[in-house]
Scaffold this motif. Structure first.
Motif, PDB file in Angstrom:
ATOM      1  N   LEU A 146       0.825  -1.203   0.000  1.00  0.00           N
ATOM      2  CA  LEU A 146       0.000   0.000   0.000  1.00  0.00           C
ATOM      3  C   LEU A 146       0.867   1.264   0.000  1.00  0.00           C
ATOM      4  CD1 LEU A 146      -2.980  -0.713   2.428  1.00  0.00           C
ATOM      5  CD2 LEU A 146      -2.854  -1.002  -0.036  1.00  0.00           C
ATOM      6  N   PHE A 147       1.935   1.249   0.789  1.00  0.00           N
ATOM      7  CA  PHE A 147       2.794   2.435   0.830  1.00  0.00           C
ATOM      8  C   PHE A 147       3.547   2.607  -0.486  1.00  0.00           C
ATOM      9  CE2 PHE A 147       6.023   5.372   2.372  1.00  0.00           C
ATOM     10  CZ  PHE A 147       5.262   6.186   3.196  1.00  0.00           C
ATOM     11  N   GLY A 148       3.857   1.483  -1.146  1.00  0.00           N
ATOM     12  CA  GLY A 148       4.466   1.574  -2.470  1.00  0.00           C
ATOM     13  C   GLY A 148       3.527   2.233  -3.464  1.00  0.00           C
ATOM     14  N   ALA A 149       2.231   1.875  -3.387  1.00  0.00           N
ATOM     15  CA  ALA A 149       1.235   2.522  -4.249  1.00  0.00           C
ATOM     16  C   ALA A 149       1.142   4.005  -3.923  1.00  0.00           C
ATOM     17  CB  ALA A 149      -0.120   1.849  -4.070  1.00  0.00           C
ATOM     18  N   PHE A 150       1.155   4.328  -2.631  1.00  0.00           N
ATOM     19  CA  PHE A 150       1.108   5.729  -2.211  1.00  0.00           C
ATOM     20  C   PHE A 150       2.331   6.480  -2.736  1.00  0.00           C
ATOM     21  CE2 PHE A 150       2.204   9.021   0.937  1.00  0.00           C
ATOM     22  CZ  PHE A 150       1.039   9.771   0.918  1.00  0.00           C
ATOM     23  N   THR A 151       3.496   5.844  -2.679  1.00  0.00           N
ATOM     24  CA  THR A 151       4.722   6.463  -3.177  1.00  0.00           C
ATOM     25  C   THR A 151       4.614   6.749  -4.672  1.00  0.00           C
ATOM     26  OG1 THR A 151       6.026   5.297  -1.500  1.00  0.00           O
ATOM     27  CG2 THR A 151       7.219   6.165  -3.410  1.00  0.00           C
ATOM     28  N   ARG A 152       4.113   5.778  -5.412  1.00  0.00           N
ATOM     29  CA  ARG A 152       3.975   5.951  -6.860  1.00  0.00           C
ATOM     30  C   ARG A 152       2.935   7.028  -7.194  1.00  0.00           C
ATOM     31  NH1 ARG A 152       2.528   1.371  -7.638  1.00  0.00           N
ATOM     32  NH2 ARG A 152       0.309   1.525  -8.079  1.00  0.00           N
ATOM     33  N   LEU A 153       1.804   6.988  -6.507  1.00  0.00           N
ATOM     34  CA  LEU A 153       0.698   7.888  -6.837  1.00  0.00           C
ATOM     35  C   LEU A 153       0.954   9.333  -6.423  1.00  0.00           C
ATOM     36  CD1 LEU A 153      -2.133   5.425  -5.830  1.00  0.00           C
ATOM     37  CD2 LEU A 153      -1.660   6.225  -8.151  1.00  0.00           C
ATOM     38  N   THR A 154       1.858   9.532  -5.467  1.00  0.00           N
ATOM     39  CA  THR A 154       2.227  10.895  -5.075  1.00  0.00           C
ATOM     40  C   THR A 154       3.475  11.361  -5.830  1.00  0.00           C
ATOM     41  OG1 THR A 154       3.472   9.988  -3.193  1.00  0.00           O
ATOM     42  CG2 THR A 154       1.214  10.733  -2.771  1.00  0.00           C
ATOM     43  N   ASP A 155       3.874  10.606  -6.853  1.00  0.00           N
ATOM     44  CA  ASP A 155       5.048  10.946  -7.663  1.00  0.00           C
ATOM     45  C   ASP A 155       6.301  11.089  -6.812  1.00  0.00           C
ATOM     46  OD1 ASP A 155       3.649  11.002 -10.122  1.00  0.00           O
ATOM     47  OD2 ASP A 155       2.941  13.032  -9.713  1.00  0.00           O
ATOM     48  N   SER A 156       6.415  10.189  -5.813  1.00  0.00           N
ATOM     49  CA  SER A 156       7.565  10.254  -4.909  1.00  0.00           C
ATOM     50  C   SER A 156       8.617   9.194  -5.235  1.00  0.00           C
ATOM     51  CB  SER A 156       7.100  10.080  -3.458  1.00  0.00           C
ATOM     52  OG  SER A 156       6.157  11.059  -3.103  1.00  0.00           O
ATOM     53  N   THR A 184      -5.627  -0.758  -5.059  1.00  0.00           N
ATOM     54  CA  THR A 184      -4.448  -1.623  -4.953  1.00  0.00           C
ATOM     55  C   THR A 184      -4.559  -2.543  -3.744  1.00  0.00           C
ATOM     56  OG1 THR A 184      -3.047   0.071  -5.983  1.00  0.00           O
ATOM     57  CG2 THR A 184      -1.934  -1.640  -4.710  1.00  0.00           C
ATOM     58  N   GLY A 185      -5.075  -2.009  -2.631  1.00  0.00           N
ATOM     59  CA  GLY A 185      -5.237  -2.826  -1.433  1.00  0.00           C
ATOM     60  C   GLY A 185      -6.201  -3.977  -1.646  1.00  0.00           C
ATOM     61  N   LEU A 224      -6.544   9.988  -4.597  1.00  0.00           N
ATOM     62  CA  LEU A 224      -5.472   9.186  -4.000  1.00  0.00           C
ATOM     63  C   LEU A 224      -6.022   8.051  -3.145  1.00  0.00           C
ATOM     64  CD1 LEU A 224      -2.453   8.781  -3.456  1.00  0.00           C
ATOM     65  CD2 LEU A 224      -2.638  10.464  -1.606  1.00  0.00           C
ATOM     66  N   VAL A 225      -7.031   8.340  -2.326  1.00  0.00           N
ATOM     67  CA  VAL A 225      -7.582   7.322  -1.430  1.00  0.00           C
ATOM     68  C   VAL A 225      -8.156   6.156  -2.219  1.00  0.00           C
ATOM     69  CG1 VAL A 225      -9.365   6.862   0.282  1.00  0.00           C
ATOM     70  CG2 VAL A 225      -8.039   8.966   0.426  1.00  0.00           C
ATOM     71  N   LEU A 244      -2.556  -5.848 -15.738  1.00  0.00           N
ATOM     72  CA  LEU A 244      -3.161  -4.807 -16.577  1.00  0.00           C
ATOM     73  C   LEU A 244      -3.367  -3.525 -15.779  1.00  0.00           C
ATOM     74  CD1 LEU A 244      -5.836  -6.932 -18.489  1.00  0.00           C
ATOM     75  CD2 LEU A 244      -3.767  -5.897 -19.456  1.00  0.00           C
ATOM     76  N   GLY A 245      -3.802  -3.658 -14.516  1.00  0.00           N
ATOM     77  CA  GLY A 245      -3.984  -2.483 -13.671  1.00  0.00           C
ATOM     78  C   GLY A 245      -2.669  -1.776 -13.379  1.00  0.00           C
ATOM     79  N   GLY A 246      -1.613  -2.564 -13.145  1.00  0.00           N
ATOM     80  CA  GLY A 246      -0.299  -1.973 -12.939  1.00  0.00           C
ATOM     81  C   GLY A 246       0.174  -1.220 -14.169  1.00  0.00           C
ATOM     82  N   TRP A 247      -0.119  -1.757 -15.345  1.00  0.00           N
ATOM     83  CA  TRP A 247       0.265  -1.106 -16.600  1.00  0.00           C
ATOM     84  C   TRP A 247      -0.501   0.211 -16.784  1.00  0.00           C
ATOM     85  CZ3 TRP A 247       4.453  -1.409 -19.123  1.00  0.00           C
ATOM     86  CH2 TRP A 247       4.561  -1.052 -20.459  1.00  0.00           C
ATOM     87  N   VAL A 248      -1.772   0.214 -16.370  1.00  0.00           N
ATOM     88  CA  VAL A 248      -2.556   1.454 -16.412  1.00  0.00           C
ATOM     89  C   VAL A 248      -1.934   2.502 -15.491  1.00  0.00           C
ATOM     90  CG1 VAL A 248      -4.777   2.511 -15.810  1.00  0.00           C
ATOM     91  CG2 VAL A 248      -4.741   0.342 -17.032  1.00  0.00           C
TER      92      VAL A 248
END
Length: 388
Positions: free
Chosen positions: A57-67, A346-347, A339-340, A228-232
């Motif tokens: 989940l934190f990895g998704a948060f990192t990616r989605l916040t462009d971090s 992902t969760g 973001l949520v 497929l979702g990861g590719w999106v």
């Protein structure tokens, strides 16, 4: 003489990871006083599974916040163990580009992700070593899966490094996401194997061949949909379709499948280096949406079949997760990728992977000896605890 490589950031990150891992290890030790080593390993596997879920989940948060490039080197941050030691470099990068990939908040998000990943790796290493030692006293203690998990988490670390050094290359980032979910599945299977080795608390389960085959088919479909979702997500194609159930006001919008699913290319570019056309992003999004209908139908079908087979709790889990994924997926589209909702989506996928992996492992015919080899009807829960 200048060294070929500075290992200082690596050792510093390892020390931080060990300090973070010490907390869960102490908690397991205190909570399981008087328990057998296998029972302690089972508790530790469950806790590591939970922390790995948090890591995903934190990895998704990192990616989605462009971090993801908050610290543009690896494993440290400008050679330091934390953004505190890299204060001057981060300040210079942020001053040059205030909305760029390097800011103090993004650097902390990226480094916290690395600290948590290192701690999970340390816990997996402990389980592998202790399992090997315990195997001498209890031959049923699993050794293969703990060491396979250790090898896999090391590969995940390598993909994490490539994610940074290759500047968020979509194929690498997607593989990194899939690798994190694969680690979840491995840890869930490992926890099941510890339960099977604990003859006092484990009873095996059986499924009909047809229902077990359906679970396997669903497991494969979920993995394909996650890919497929990861590719999106890694191509930032979520907003290529902002309406539902149509896309761009059409049931079949203009799409470029060849360029959209050209795997080895940089972010936002074709393999030739030219900019990726919008029709390619539309194709990426719409394929994920179309296959989502298939997976949702499969979740509902298998969930209903499990309920009819007497496994009501398992069926309810699948039906609830189908609803969760539908709700969060729709929210990403109609609310323009909040973001949520994105992290929650992902969760949901991570929970699905872990649950299905655990059920398939729990219903496999694996001889472990002793009382743990007892079987029972499909109507009973897949596992239960009882006092000796």
């Amino acid at each position: 003489m200048q060294p070929l490589y500075d290992w200082t950031p690596v050792f510093r990150l390892m020390i931080v990871g060990l300090l973070v891992a010490a907390g869960p290890l102490v908690w397991v030790w205190l909570r399981s006083r008087g328990a057998s080593p296998v029972q302690r390993l089972r508790v530790l596997a469950g806790l590591t599974l939970f922390l790995t879920f948090d890591l995903v989940l934190f990895g998704a948060f990192t990616r989605l916040t462009d971090s993801g490039l908050g610290c543009p080197d690896w494993p440290g941050c400008y050679g330091a163990a934390s953004p505190i030691g890299a204060h001057a470099d981060i300040a210079a990068a942020q001053a040059a580009m205030p909305t760029g990939p390097v800011t103090f908040s993004k650097a902390w998000i990226e480094m916290i992700h690395r600290y948590l990943a290192t701690a999970v790796g340390a816990l997996i290493l402990v389980m592998a070593v202790v399992s090997t030692i315990e195997r001498r006293r209890n031959p049923a203690t699993p050794v293969l899966w703990p060491w396979l998990s250790l090898v896999w988490v090391c590969l995940q670390g390598a993909f994490g490094a490539l994610t940074v050094t290759m500047k968020l290359f979509p194929a690498i980032v997607t593989l990194h996401l899939l690798g994190g979910l694969a680690l979840l599945a491995l840890l869930r299977l490992q926890a099941v194997r510890y339960g099977q080795a604990d003859a006092l608390t484990w009873q095996a389960a059986r499924l009909s061949p047809g229902l077990r085959a359906a679970l396997w088919a669903l497991f494969v479909a979920v993995w394909l949909q996650v890919a497929l979702g990861g590719w999106v997500s890694t191509n930032y194609a979520v907003l290529a379709c902002r309406d539902f159930p149509t896309c761009q006001g059409s049931w079949w919008p203009p799409m470029d499948f060849a360029r959209g699913f050209e795997l080895w290319r940089e972010l936002g570019a074709q393999g030739s280096g030219e900019a990726l056309p919008f029709a390619a992003l539309t194709a990426i999004h719409y394929v994920h949406r179309l296959f989502a209908y298939v997976v949702l139908a499969a979740l509902v079908g298998v969930g209903w079949a499990l309920r009819r087979a007497g496994m009501a709790a398992h069926g309810r889990w699948l039906l609830a997760l189908a609803g969760w994924q539908l709700l969060t997926g729709l929210s990403n589209v109609v609310l323009e990728w909040p973001l949520v909702a994105a992290v929650a989506h992902t969760g949901g996928a991570a929970v699905l992977v872990a649950l299905l992996a655990g059920w398939l492992a729990a219903t496999a015919s694996v001889p472990v000896g002793g009382a743990a080899a007892a079987t029972r009807s499909v109507a009973a829960p897949a596992w239960r605890e009882r006092r000796a």
